[in-house]
Design an enzyme around this catalytic site. Structure first.
Site, PDB file in Angstrom:
ATOM      1  N   ARG A 894      61.816  37.486  56.530  1.00 32.48           N
ATOM      2  CA  ARG A 894      61.868  38.808  55.889  1.00 32.48           C
ATOM      3  C   ARG A 894      61.935  39.908  56.945  1.00 32.48           C
ATOM      4  NH1 ARG A 894      56.868  39.689  52.287  1.00 32.48           N
ATOM      5  NH2 ARG A 894      57.931  38.184  50.958  1.00 32.48           N
ATOM      6  N   LYS A1052      46.830  41.655  53.029  1.00 31.20           N
ATOM      7  CA  LYS A1052      48.031  42.458  53.261  1.00 31.20           C
ATOM      8  C   LYS A1052      47.792  43.935  52.903  1.00 31.20           C
ATOM      9  CE  LYS A1052      49.682  40.527  48.914  1.00 31.20           C
ATOM     10  NZ  LYS A1052      50.699  39.636  48.342  1.00 31.20           N
ATOM     11  N   LYS A1054      50.067  47.580  52.001  1.00 36.77           N
ATOM     12  CA  LYS A1054      51.415  48.062  51.717  1.00 36.77           C
ATOM     13  C   LYS A1054      51.420  49.575  51.498  1.00 36.77           C
ATOM     14  CE  LYS A1054      52.513  43.741  49.362  1.00 36.77           C
ATOM     15  NZ  LYS A1054      52.843  43.110  48.079  1.00 36.77           N
ATOM     16  N   CYS A1326      54.720  39.565  42.573  1.00 38.14           N
ATOM     17  CA  CYS A1326      55.629  40.170  43.556  1.00 38.14           C
ATOM     18  C   CYS A1326      56.598  41.189  42.938  1.00 38.14           C
ATOM     19  CB  CYS A1326      56.417  39.093  44.287  1.00 38.14           C
ATOM     20  SG  CYS A1326      55.358  38.061  45.297  1.00 38.14           S
TER      21      CYS A1326
HETATM   22  S1  SF4 Z   1      55.194  36.348  42.039  1.00 40.35           S
HETATM   23 FE1  SF4 Z   1      54.411  34.353  42.494  1.00 40.35          FE
HETATM   24  S2  SF4 Z   1      56.110  33.016  42.049  1.00 40.35           S
HETATM   25 FE2  SF4 Z   1      56.958  35.013  42.256  1.00 40.35          FE
HETATM   26  S3  SF4 Z   1      57.599  35.131  44.356  1.00 40.35           S
HETATM   27 FE3  SF4 Z   1      55.583  36.057  44.210  1.00 40.35          FE
HETATM   28  S4  SF4 Z   1      54.230  34.396  44.691  1.00 40.35           S
HETATM   29 FE4  SF4 Z   1      56.174  33.447  44.230  1.00 40.35          FE
END
Ligand code: SF4
Ligand code: FMN
Length: 1418
Positions: A894, A1052, A1054, A1326
């Site tokens: 990333r 983390k 942000k 995420c």
């Molecule tokens: S929300 Fe959960 S499943 Fe989706 S990318 Fe993030 S860690 Fe992975």
């Protein structure tokens, strides 16, 4: 005249007048035999026994002719080196007398030939030597085989007659009778003696006197093989209670071949004599025989004698190790015996110059002495040695030397080169260096600077059977695939008795290596065949390539009794569990490649041999083997069972260890596995013979062989077994006629009673554990303890049920009153950080390890700080497992892209890297940066260098640090966008870690995968992110993290920036959200929100998403300092003990917003101003073209879920590539700007390029924004197949689901009405689902929690509406709701607000109330 032993032996040889070979160190060396005999000299180091075998074979005689007896005279060391040749047919089929002078006094050589299956005589004096040599000739002729005749020229001369008697005929025992040789001879008489000593060595009058003084009988050994135990036991008087078996040697400790020989036969003759104690001991030349003997007997007579202790020291100190050891033991200080030393000492005996590369002297094997590092140091040494060889050969050719003796120098250097090539030792290093030192030329100096690399040594790596669990990623694979001349000794110490259930629990290193070919493999067991161990070591040393010696040494604890090791070894070898064999891939003849040294085989090895057609060859060669070969391991096991029934033997062996316990686990996320391993540690500490393994590694067929078995299974999917238990369960379910009445069992389940909260789903709770328990009971298993159930919902999670259940197991096994062990604390992320040396860990080493696509667990945590996550393709996990392959590991890389913008050159490079280093796609993340997926290990360095070449990096893109700073895309306002982008870059740089590890690991040095000319490109930015070390006292440059310290942040962190009325970054969802306050088109400062965060855990009400709290206004020039101080308060007050409670949001809630704010102000020394007014209206993107105030054009393109790829219908990746090329070729100001909703703004296009850009966009279908508003407002996370946390699909599924909704939306006239809909594969959040108006959060494959009521512009959290529903339910809930919205909404009322107003869902006012007011029927 007196005769010396040598003269006695020579007299017999001379009389026989046969071909005689005498070995000597060099051709020119004077031999003491020269005056006595005529012979052919052979050089010690030239494999003389192989040469003799060659002479014998060449001198072929017809069947009927009588073979003359060949005579060899040699010394102990040479004989030992030649041990493997004794198995040549010349020594098995023709008479050879091998006379061995043991003047060095090491009788350990005698026992080395215990399993050579040839007669062995041992002489004490000249008289013995004379008779034994004659007997040896007779035996060789009668047995038609080699005979070993040991004597010592160090014995005194004596008066004997040397008349040779005529050679008698008959069997071996006839010969002994005729020569009047007693296998064992009593050397003294003691009435009513209680102790007997059998002495294999050179006795002396002092020793006899000492034994007699101690009232012990002393016996010497005349015939060591065949060992006539019956003869010995019949001459030992009945008064004797203890037996001490003594070997004269100084070399080997902690293992006694003599004792082993004794025990091999003792059970058979035990009825003749039952000793109370049988002790093995070593005896060095003692100047004080009396004290050594008294110590020796004191040890035997003590309550718990020590085995294999060395008595008497050659230096005359005569101090007894036993005495010291005994007293230390009494003081409780005796260090545990390092049993593995048995093998290492043998290795040392075979070649005292061999080097063990991984230093194991301090720790036990399998500990932290890492063999992989040993291998690394070997490779380093080898590289330097190759450099030296290249120099030497170049300078020889050029003839540049000017030493005192150039001719000799060149000869020696050439010899060295030859020896090096053959991997053989070179003896003249010193001479060579001496001559070289006389040479003052530059080449000589250059060579001398590498003088350490002239040594050619055999190199050994020593490891434990831990390597067998994941061969693909272990040092074993590393070594084999390297083809290097390295030897590995792998010691398997797991007792056979505790592993009867699983034939498949470990991968077989031997099979793995043999399948690979190109190496030497031996499977040995020192307590079964000492001779074979020696053979294997010698052959491994000789093999020019990788050699693996698998050595069995079963023990429970390090001070295990020899008897328990012996017993276990025997059982394992007899049953075929641990076959003894040697495999030499260099042998051209097929039948010589594989040598089976034991009789029974395990199924797997049999299959291998079958496949290789070697089994038939073996059976043909050795007819008596065939029966054994076809007998299954199971029947062997039964035989072994019967053998163990032998009462008296049992009595001897009893009380060595506790009952066996097998623990099987099935676990997806690691909880059940951790529980199982914990039980195992506790069981071992309580003295049980315990083993832990995954359920799929337990064979259902062998289940009835278990004694006690405990299963620990968690619950996956909807009441399903986790992946590594499914196979076992399927087999168990379908088993017929399984009789488990002889086993005792129990089951502990881990589940979550609210995972499927609806009443009708209650039966999913801990279903696998319940089903398994019932099944085992059905097959007749006896309960060890009732079913135990752990529930995530209990106050202590599953521990509540576990703490209740486990004591019952200990009670049932009778070990409840034993103290358990203190559990070592698991390594936390905090430990990892502090031990990482500022984020280095062993990442660099891991990258070099080509034997696996993975890196180690700790490095997986550390690489996150470098912007890298290890992942594996979960779609093909099972398939690869079935093929015995490791998962398809690759990495997500990333970028740190503050401001979210890339210029066309940067974009083009990323596009290229995605193709050549990644999986061909680029992903725009929900935090407005790029990600490369599918980057395999060896491509990572080049990928990061490639980015660095265009001034991009990945430092701190993940990890417990401030991550990428995201800013609003804001296409229509150039000035304000520039200001917020500058603020973003400033904060990102200001909070960037200072470690230089990133530069060191990724950017320094050459790399195999770099393309020609690449280096220049990436070196364009040699520093990477501009960080440098700090000078500390003493002028040392060290890493220093002034903001973070060595442990960085608890979690983390942000930061995002938005500009009202837009909120495309979801300003409420991050640790810090900055709301730009714009006056007169100028950003004057920011309102600062703190404590937003999305991650949570299903059903864990202590975790929740949270929106940021307003702390106040900060002027623009101070904002990075304000951010720093928020971060520092979090650094110091964040929870470092529980990662689920470590984000800033919990710190803010725990302290209270006011106290938190106060602390930040204290740290900062300044105060927040009152927040300025602002109004946010949406958090979605606006697609299509806009013009900013400077006249530049910007186009927001729709990239579904941020995945830039080419599909048949949408060639977007090609389109963006074309566009980048165009923008570069035209030298435009255009750039690629990312949005937090995973879309892309083609920005800064001037009017003169507008038409051309539009054309490209159209050509590649990038200009299509004619999607439903629902699709345009949707986003998802990556989830399957790469995200390791994903419980359900997301990115691959959301587009499909939206398609299914679109038709209805069209019907209700809602095509253009935006509804923010988000999906994630797990509650980590995420894609920030908790702020969406409609959210779907994965729970299990195909099942999602549905949440409603989020704020349309990302200001309000939503709430769970339905748990765990499938697609049809999702559609049947959403469609009618949308319909109602279309009909009943107020003017401009967003869907989220509507759902709350009509009472479908309660409003979530704050994160901490997220779990309150969930509908009862959810
Ligand atoms: S929300 Fe959960 S499943 Fe989706 S990318 Fe993030 S860690 Fe992975
Ligand atoms: C995807 C998924 C599905 C689950 N399904 C169930 C279930 O059906 N029944 C249940 O009792 N627990 C269920 N659980 C809860 C787990 O069994 C429980 O959290 C357990 O501690 C996980 O252990 P593990 O880490 O060994 O896999 C589920 C958990 C997950 C992540």
């Amino acid at each position: 005249m007196s005769t010396s032993p040598i003269e006695a032996v020579a007299a017999v040889i001379k009389a026989a007048s046969n071909p005689v070979y005498v070995t000597q160190p060099a051709k020119s060396a004077a031999s003491k035999w020269a005056e006595l005999l005529e012979f052919t000299p052979l050089i010690d180091s030239n494999e003389p026994l192989a040469l003799v075998a060659g002479y014998i074979d060449a001198n072929d005689v017809s069947e009927d002719d009588v073979r003359p007896t060949t005579v060899v005279v040699t010394d102990g060391t040479t004989l030992l080196q030649n041990l493997p040749f004794l198995s040549l047919s010349a020594y098995k089929k023709t008479p050879v007398v091998i006379n061995v002078d043991l003047s060095a006094g090491d009788y350990g050589v005698v026992t080395a030939f215990s399993d050579a299956q040839i007669p062995i005589f041992v002489s004490q004096n000249a008289a013995d030597a004379f008779v034994h040599t004659q007997a040896a000739f007779a035996a060789a002729a009668s047995e038609k085989s080699a005979v070993l005749n040991f004597f010592s020229s160090a014995s005194a001369s004596e008066k004997i007659t040397t008349d040779i008697s005529s050679q008698p005929q008959g069997t071996f025992s006839d010969i002994l009778v005729q020569y009047n040789i007693n296998a064992f001879l009593a050397l003294n008489k003691v009435s009513n003696a209680k102790d007997a000593i059998v002495f294999l060595g050179q006795t002396s009058p002092e020793l006899v006197k000492a034994a007699t003084a101690q009232k012990a009988l002393l016996y010497t050994v005349n015939v060591f093989q065949p060992l006539d135990l019956e003869a010995l036991l019949s001459i030992i008087p009945s008064s004797v209670e203890t037996l001490t078996l003594v070997e004269q040697t100084t070399k080997i400790a902690s293992f006694s071949p003599l004792l082993l020989e004794f025990f091999k036969k003792y059970p058979q003759f035990q009825h003749l004599k039952n000793f109370t104690k049988i002790v093995g001991a070593k005896y060095a030349h003692a100047s004080d025989a009396s004290s050594a003997t008294s110590n020796l007997l004191a040890n035997t007579r003590s309550a718990s004698p020590l085995q294999n202790v060395l008595f008497g020291k050659a230096d005359g100190t005569a101090s007894s190790e036993a005495q010291t050891a005994q007293s230390e033991k009494q003081a409780g200080q005796l260090k545990v015996y390092e049993l593995e030393q048995a093998y290492l000492k043998v290795l040392n005996q075979v070649n005292p110059n061999s080097t063990v590369l991984n230093d194991i002297s301090e720790k036990t094997l399998g500990g932290s002495s890492n063999p992989e590092f040993g291998f690394g140091s070997y490779l380093y040494f080898k590289e330097r040695q190759n450099n030296l060889a290249a120099l030497v050969s170049a300078y020889i050719q050029k003839g540049v030397f000017s030493s005192l003796d150039n001719e000799k120098l060149v000869e020696l250097l050439s010899q060295w080169l030859v020896q090096l090539k053959q991997g053989k030792a070179f003896a003249s290093v010193e001479e060579l260096l001496n001559i070289l030192s006389s040479d003052q030329s530059e080449p000589a100096k250059e060579i001398l600077s590498l003088k350490d690399y002239f040594t050619i040594q055999s190199k050994w790596l020593v490891g434990s059977d831990a390597w067998s669990y994941d061969l693909g990623s272990s040092g074993v694979h590393n070594v084999i695939s390297s083809g290097e001349n390295v030897n590995m000794l792998v010691i398997d110490s797991e007792p056979y008795s505790s592993k009867k259930a699983g034939a498949l629990r470990k991968k077989d290193i031997g099979l793995y290596a043999m399948n690979y070919g190109n190496c030497y493999v031996a499977s040995v067991a020192i307590y079964s065949s000492y001779t074979q161990v020696l053979q294997a070591f010698i052959e491994a040393e000789k093999f020019n390539g990788p050699s693996i010696v698998l050595a069995y040494l079963p023990y429970e604890t390090e001070d295990a009794q020899v008897l328990s090791i012996l017993k276990d070894t025997k059982a394992a070898v007899d049953s075929g569990y641990w076959p003894l064999y040697r495999f030499d891939s260099a042998q051209e003849e097929d039948s010589l490649r594989f040598k089976l040294d034991s009789s029974a085989l395990r199924t797997q090895l049999r299959d291998f041999l079958d496949r290789e057609n070697k089994l038939t060859l073996l059976a043909k060669k050795n007819p008596q083997l065939s029966r054994n070969l076809t007998a299954s391991a199971n029947s062997e096991a039964k035989k072994r069972q019967a053998q163990l029934e032998d009462e008296s033997y049992k009595q001897l062996l009893q009380g060595l260890s506790g009952p066996p316990l097998t623990i099987g686990f099935a676990s997806d996320g690691g909880n059940a596995e951790a529980v199982a391993k914990k039980i195992n540690r506790q069981a071992l500490a309580r003295g049980l013979k315990s083993i832990v393994l995954s359920m799929d590694d337990i064979s259902v067929e062998d289940l009835p062989l278990e004694t006690n078995i405990v299963f620990v299974t968690s619950t996956a999917g909807q009441g399903e077994f986790p992946n590594n238990g499914k196979g076992f369960w399927d087999e168990l379910k379908l088993s017929q006629d399984l009789d488990l009445s002889s086993i005792r069992f129990s089951v502990f389940g881990l589940g979550d009673s609210k995972y499927w909260p609806r009443k009708e789903d209650k039966h999913y709770y801990n279903k696998p554990a319940v089903d398994l328990f019932n099944k085992l009971e059905f097959y007749g298993g006896v309960e060890l303890a009732g079913l135990g159930l752990g529930d995530d919902q209990d106050p202590d999670g599953f521990s509540t049920g576990y703490d209740d259940w486990l004591p019952k197991i200990w009670t049932a096994l009778g070990v409840d009153n034993v103290e358990g062990i203190e559990e070592p604390k698991p390594l936390t992320n905090e430990d990892m950080k502090i031990q990482s040396d500022y984020l280095r860990g062993t990442i660099a080493e891991g990258l070099r390890d080509e034997s696996t696509g993975a890196i180690c667990a700790v490095d997986q945590q550390l690489t996150k700080f470098h912007g890298i996550y290890m992942q594996d393709d979960r779609d093909i996990r099972d398939e690869r497992k079935a093929q015995g392959l490791e998962p398809a590991y690759s990495f997500m890389v990333r970028l740190r892209l503050p401001g979210g913008a890339a210029n066309p050159s940067q974009y083009l490079r990323l596009d290229e890297l995605a193709d050549v280093r990644g999986n061909g796609t680029l992903k725009i993340t929900t935090r407005a940066t790029f990600q490369l997926h599918g980057v395999v290990k060896h491509n990572m360095k080049p990928a990061i260098r490639g980015m660095n070449g265009v001034l991009l990096d990945t430092l701190a893109a993940c990890g417990d640090v401030n991550r990428n700073v995201m800013v609003s895309a804001l296409p229509e306002n150039a000035k304000v966008h520039k200001q917020i982008a500058d603020t973003g870059a400033l904060i990102s740089e200001h909070l960037l870690p200072e470690t230089t590890a990133y530069h060191e690991i990724w950017l320094e040095g050459a790399d195999d995968q770099d393309y020609a000319g690449d280096r220049e490109k990436w070196e364009a930015r040699p520093d990477g992110p501009k960080k440098k070390k700090t000078m500390v006292a003493g002028n040392a440059l060290v890493d220093y993290e002034p903001q973070y310290g060595p442990t960085y942040l608890p979690r983390k962190f942000k930061v995002v920036i938005t500009v009202p009325p837009y909120n495309d970054v979801d300003v409420y969802a991050h640790d810090i959200g900055l709301i730009a306050i714009v006056e007169n088109n100028n950003v004057i400062g920011y309102n600062l929100l703190a404590g937003g965060g999305m991650g949570s855990t299903h059903n864990n009400v202590k975790t929740y998403p949270r929106t940021g709290s307003m702390l106040g206004f900060v002027p623009i020039e101070k904002v990075h300092i304000a951010c720093e101080n928020v971060m520092l308060v979090q650094r110091d007050f964040g929870d470092r003990t529980n990662r689920k409670h470590a984000r800033l949001k919990y710190t803010v809630d725990d302290l209270g917003v006011d106290v938190f704010k106060q602390k930040v102000e204290e740290y900062w020394g300044e105060s927040f101003e009152e927040p300025r007014a602002f109004e946010i209206k949406s958090n979605v993107d606006y697609f299509g073209w806009v013009k900013d105030e400077t006249g530049l054009n910007h186009f927001t393109a729709f990239i579904e879920n941020g995945r830039i790829e080419d599909t048949a219908s949408l060639p977007q990746k090609s389109g963006l590539r074309e566009l980048a090329k165009y923008l570069i070729s035209q030298n435009t100001s255009g750039e690629f700007r990312l949005t937090g909703n995973q879309h892309m703004v083609i920005s800064n296009i001037s009017d003169d390029h507008l038409a051309a850009v539009k054309e490209i966009l159209a050509k590649y279908k990038l200009d299509n924004t004619e999607f439903s508003a629902l699709r345009l407002s949707s986003s998802s996370c990556v989830a399957l197949p790469t995200c390791g946390l994903a419980m359900a699909e997301s990115e691959r599924y959301l587009p499909e689901l939206i398609t299914k909704l679109e038709q209805s939306l069209e019907e209700y006239g809602l095509r253009h009405d935006s509804v923010v809909m988000r999906m994630t594969g797990c509650p980590n959040g995420c894609a920030r689902p908790w702020l969406a108006e409609v959210a779907l959060v994965g729970k299990a494959p195909g099942a999602y929690n549905l949440l409603l009521g989020g704020g349309h512009h990302g200001h309000r959290l939503n709430k769970i509406y339905r748990y765990s529903i499938k697609e049809h339910e999702i559609l049947s809930i959403l469609k009618p709701l949308f319909k109602r919205w279309s009909l009943e909404r107020n003017e401009g009322e967003p869907f989220g607000d509507f759902c709350i107003r009509i009472g479908e869902i309660k409003e979530t006012t704050e994160g901490k109330y997220f779990h309150e007011g969930i509908p009862e029927d959810a």
